[in-house]
Write a protein that holds these residues in place. Structure first.
Motif, PDB file in Angstrom:
ATOM      1  N   ARG A   1      31.586  12.288   4.339  1.00  0.00           N
ATOM      2  CA  ARG A   1      31.169  13.609   4.050  1.00  0.00           C
ATOM      3  C   ARG A   1      31.262  13.892   2.027  1.00  0.00           C
ATOM      4  N   ALA A   2      31.145  13.196   1.984  1.00  0.00           N
ATOM      5  CA  ALA A   2      30.726  13.147   0.088  1.00  0.00           C
ATOM      6  C   ALA A   2      30.302  11.757  -0.353  1.00  0.00           C
ATOM      7  N   ASP A   3      29.543  11.528  -1.419  1.00  0.00           N
ATOM      8  CA  ASP A   3      29.889  10.547  -1.844  1.00  0.00           C
ATOM      9  C   ASP A   3      29.922   9.417  -2.554  1.00  0.00           C
ATOM     10  N   GLN A   4      31.300   9.914  -3.351  1.00  0.00           N
ATOM     11  CA  GLN A   4      32.350   8.808  -3.727  1.00  0.00           C
ATOM     12  C   GLN A   4      33.971   9.581  -2.835  1.00  0.00           C
ATOM     13  N   VAL A   5      34.582   8.796  -3.553  1.00  0.00           N
ATOM     14  CA  VAL A   5      36.039   8.948  -3.183  1.00  0.00           C
ATOM     15  C   VAL A   5      37.042   8.890  -2.951  1.00  0.00           C
ATOM     16  N   ILE A   6      37.529   9.121  -4.093  1.00  0.00           N
ATOM     17  CA  ILE A   6      39.059   9.155  -4.675  1.00  0.00           C
ATOM     18  C   ILE A   6      40.641   9.212  -3.940  1.00  0.00           C
ATOM     19  N   ILE A   7      40.576   7.821  -4.287  1.00  0.00           N
ATOM     20  CA  ILE A   7      42.018   7.532  -3.215  1.00  0.00           C
ATOM     21  C   ILE A   7      43.218   6.969  -4.354  1.00  0.00           C
ATOM     22  N   GLY A   8      44.051   8.541  -4.357  1.00  0.00           N
ATOM     23  CA  GLY A   8      45.371   8.527  -5.299  1.00  0.00           C
ATOM     24  C   GLY A   8      46.338   7.796  -4.138  1.00  0.00           C
ATOM     25  N   ILE A   9      47.217   6.653  -4.895  1.00  0.00           N
ATOM     26  CA  ILE A   9      48.203   6.097  -4.128  1.00  0.00           C
ATOM     27  C   ILE A   9      49.246   6.993  -4.877  1.00  0.00           C
TER      28      ILE A   9
ATOM     29  N   THR B   1      45.592  -3.677  -4.697  1.00  0.00           N
ATOM     30  CA  THR B   1      45.025  -5.174  -4.296  1.00  0.00           C
ATOM     31  C   THR B   1      44.788  -5.105  -3.050  1.00  0.00           C
ATOM     32  N   LEU B   2      45.652  -4.649  -1.850  1.00  0.00           N
ATOM     33  CA  LEU B   2      45.460  -4.528  -1.021  1.00  0.00           C
ATOM     34  C   LEU B   2      44.111  -3.414  -0.298  1.00  0.00           C
ATOM     35  N   LEU B   3      44.423  -2.143  -1.082  1.00  0.00           N
ATOM     36  CA  LEU B   3      43.728  -0.977  -0.825  1.00  0.00           C
ATOM     37  C   LEU B   3      41.562  -1.945  -1.305  1.00  0.00           C
ATOM     38  N   ARG B   4      41.413  -2.733  -2.022  1.00  0.00           N
ATOM     39  CA  ARG B   4      40.521  -3.048  -2.693  1.00  0.00           C
ATOM     40  C   ARG B   4      39.629  -3.694  -2.279  1.00  0.00           C
ATOM     41  N   ALA B   5      41.194  -5.131  -1.428  1.00  0.00           N
ATOM     42  CA  ALA B   5      40.199  -5.632  -0.203  1.00  0.00           C
ATOM     43  C   ALA B   5      40.228  -4.725   1.093  1.00  0.00           C
ATOM     44  N   VAL B   6      40.568  -4.149   1.314  1.00  0.00           N
ATOM     45  CA  VAL B   6      40.251  -3.316   2.658  1.00  0.00           C
ATOM     46  C   VAL B   6      39.090  -2.978   2.497  1.00  0.00           C
TER      47      VAL B   6
ATOM     48  N   ILE C   1      40.186   4.432  -6.917  1.00  0.00           N
ATOM     49  CA  ILE C   1      42.116   3.795  -6.392  1.00  0.00           C
ATOM     50  C   ILE C   1      42.251   5.105  -8.776  1.00  0.00           C
ATOM     51  N   VAL C   2      43.301   5.608  -7.517  1.00  0.00           N
ATOM     52  CA  VAL C   2      44.083   6.562  -8.779  1.00  0.00           C
ATOM     53  C   VAL C   2      45.573   6.528  -8.303  1.00  0.00           C
ATOM     54  N   PRO C   3      45.942   6.063  -9.510  1.00  0.00           N
ATOM     55  CA  PRO C   3      47.983   6.781  -8.738  1.00  0.00           C
ATOM     56  C   PRO C   3      47.794   8.206  -8.747  1.00  0.00           C
ATOM     57  N   PHE C   4      48.926   9.012  -8.252  1.00  0.00           N
ATOM     58  CA  PHE C   4      48.724  10.037  -8.075  1.00  0.00           C
ATOM     59  C   PHE C   4      50.148  10.506  -7.475  1.00  0.00           C
ATOM     60  N   ASP C   5      50.607  10.398  -8.787  1.00  0.00           N
ATOM     61  CA  ASP C   5      51.656  11.255  -8.587  1.00  0.00           C
ATOM     62  C   ASP C   5      52.451  12.598  -7.969  1.00  0.00           C
ATOM     63  N   LEU C   6      52.987  12.440  -7.233  1.00  0.00           N
ATOM     64  CA  LEU C   6      53.115  13.667  -6.487  1.00  0.00           C
ATOM     65  C   LEU C   6      54.260  14.771  -6.749  1.00  0.00           C
TER      66      LEU C   6
END
Length: 106
Positions: free
Chosen positions: A33-41, A73-78, A90-95
């Motif tokens: 659905r998007a060109d770029q995705v941010i993964i918030g850990i 690191t695991l996410l980057r490998a995937v 990939i970014v930190p995402f403090d809920l």
């Protein structure tokens, strides 16, 4: 494959403790659905974990065996294995700090 809007940005969040098939599915859906995705850990900082009424285990050490560094690191490998590394950040995402969410994912 579904066509997405040009330059669209999507965000997915999760603890990724560890990365599993449903996480990969979610990332793939966002990429469709998007060109770029941010993964918030989420739960990036062990000192910022807090009890959540909707999920009483998410803050515990047992439910969070991997550090932010290990999870990213695991996410980057995937992402590399899937060929998605150039479209995902990939970014930190403090809920616990919703006021800061726009700083992590505009």
């Amino acid at each position: 494959m579904r066509k997405h809007r040009a330059n669209a940005l999507a965000c997915v969040t999760g603890r990724f403790q560890p990365v599993h098939a449903q996480h990969v599915e979610l990332i793939e859906m966002a990429l469709l659905r998007a060109d770029q995705v941010i993964i918030g850990i989420t739960n990036p900082d062990t000192n910022a974990r807090a009890v959540e009424a909707t999920s009483l285990h998410r803050h515990t050490s047992e439910a969070n065996p991997f550090s932010y560094f290990e999870r990213s690191t695991l996410l980057r490998a995937v992402l590399r294995a899937k060929g998605w590394q150039d479209r995902v950040m990939i970014v930190p995402f403090d809920l616990t700090r919703p006021a800061c969410w726009p700083e992590y994912a505009p």
